[in-house]
Motif scaffolding. Structure first.
Motif, short mmCIF file in Angstrom:
data_model
loop_
_atom_site.label_atom_id
_atom_site.label_comp_id
_atom_site.label_asym_id
_atom_site.label_seq_id
_atom_site.Cartn_x
_atom_site.Cartn_y
_atom_site.Cartn_z
N SER A 149 0.83 -1.21 0.00
CA SER A 149 0.00 0.00 0.00
C SER A 149 0.86 1.25 0.00
O SER A 149 0.56 2.22 -0.71
CB SER A 149 -0.93 0.00 1.22
OG SER A 149 -1.85 -1.06 1.14
N GLN B 112 2.36 1.73 -3.46
CA GLN B 112 1.40 2.22 -4.44
C GLN B 112 1.21 3.73 -4.34
O GLN B 112 0.96 4.40 -5.34
CB GLN B 112 0.06 1.50 -4.26
CG GLN B 112 0.10 0.04 -4.68
CD GLN B 112 -1.17 -0.72 -4.32
OE1 GLN B 112 -1.93 -0.30 -3.45
NE2 GLN B 112 -1.40 -1.84 -4.99
N CYS C 226 -1.29 2.99 -11.60
CA CYS C 226 -1.70 1.67 -11.14
C CYS C 226 -1.89 0.72 -12.33
O CYS C 226 -1.53 -0.46 -12.26
CB CYS C 226 -3.00 1.77 -10.34
SG CYS C 226 -2.82 2.58 -8.73
N SER D 223 -1.69 -5.87 -11.32
CA SER D 223 -1.82 -6.64 -10.08
C SER D 223 -0.53 -7.38 -9.77
O SER D 223 0.36 -7.49 -10.62
CB SER D 223 -2.99 -7.63 -10.17
OG SER D 223 -2.76 -8.55 -11.23
N CYS E 138 -4.25 -1.47 -7.99
CA CYS E 138 -4.78 -0.34 -7.22
C CYS E 138 -5.54 0.63 -8.12
O CYS E 138 -5.56 0.48 -9.35
CB CYS E 138 -3.65 0.39 -6.50
SG CYS E 138 -2.41 1.13 -7.59
N SER E 139 -6.15 1.61 -7.51
CA SER E 139 -6.88 2.65 -8.24
C SER E 139 -6.15 3.98 -8.03
O SER E 139 -5.91 4.37 -6.88
CB SER E 139 -8.31 2.75 -7.73
OG SER E 139 -8.93 3.94 -8.19
N GLU F 81 -7.69 6.43 -5.73
CA GLU F 81 -7.61 6.14 -4.30
C GLU F 81 -6.22 6.40 -3.74
O GLU F 81 -6.07 6.97 -2.66
CB GLU F 81 -8.01 4.68 -4.04
CG GLU F 81 -9.47 4.39 -4.33
CD GLU F 81 -9.83 2.94 -4.08
OE1 GLU F 81 -8.94 2.18 -3.64
OE2 GLU F 81 -10.99 2.57 -4.34
N VAL F 82 -5.18 5.96 -4.45
CA VAL F 82 -3.82 6.13 -3.92
C VAL F 82 -3.26 7.52 -4.21
O VAL F 82 -2.39 8.00 -3.51
CB VAL F 82 -2.86 5.06 -4.48
CG1 VAL F 82 -3.32 3.68 -4.06
CG2 VAL F 82 -2.72 5.16 -6.00
#
Length: 216
Positions: A49, A52, A62, A67, A76-77, A80-81
């Motif tokens: 996390s 990322q 991402c 993956s 990840c998105s 979001e990160v």
């Protein structure tokens, strides 16, 4: 300490210099977790996390990375990160995301100047490094671009660029940065430490705020 731990530390040492010039807080995390102390396997998900969140430091998304091991750890998105930058509740008339990470260029220039890498610092100043929203094909934005946008409008009583020029003569923001980088003008007899600090403070206290006042 096993072979795997050695490789983990080696890979971490390849990443942390770039992270240090991008996100000091994440730099501390990676140094503490992988270099100064042995890696703790139970922290795997937390470590991924953290990694990322610094993808943008390396200019990747991402989707570029995907993956891990066929979905063992999902892609990840970016939203979001690296959430889109917001400025309070203001609906700004321009997209600021290309500008929002220019403080990273200031940090990187500061590091280069402290090591007296003046040529490299000036190249970064002119060309830029973080002034582009990751995943787009927009033109790069450099700190020099901002320093050169010293448009004078109206009269000096209500115009900050005009007041600046009136006070400093014909010196521009760009002139002040280059004098510090090149050791000329005010900095002709200054120490490397003073030049480095002058470069950083001029960018932080003059170039970025004045450009923001003009644009936003």
């Amino acid at each position: 300490k096993g072979v795997d731990d050695d490789y983990i530390e080696l890979y971490a040492l390849a990443l942390v210099p770039q992270i240090s010039a991008c996100d000091p807080q994440e730099f501390d995390y990676f140094m503490d977790s992988f270099v100064l102390h042995d890696y703790v396997e139970s922290d795997f998900e937390e470590s991924i996390s953290h990694l990322q969140t610094v993808y943008s430091c390396f200019g990747v998304t991402c989707a570029d990375v995907g993956s891990y091991k066929g979905g063992l750890f999902p892609e990840c998105s970016d939203d979001e990160v690296q959430p889109k930058t917001l400025v309070g509740v203001y609906d700004l008339p321009v997209d600021i995301r290309a500008y929002a990470k220019l403080d990273r260029d200031v940090l990187r220039m500061s590091i280069l100047c402290r090591r007296e890498a003046w040529y490299q610092a000036e190249a970064l100043y002119e060309k830029g490094y973080n002034g582009l929203e990751v995943g787009t094909n927009n033109e790069w934005i450099s700190l020099q671009d901002l320093a050169s946008e010293q448009t004078v409008y109206g009269n000096s009583s209500d115009n900050l660029p005009a007041l600046f020029i009136e006070y400093y003569g014909n010196t521009t923001y760009d002139d002040m940065v280059r004098e510090a980088l090149d050791g000329q003008g005010w900095y002709s007899s200054a120490s490397p430490e003073t030049r480095a600090e002058g470069t950083k403070r001029t960018l932080q206290a003059i170039v970025l705020p004045m450009y923001a006042l003009k644009m936003f």
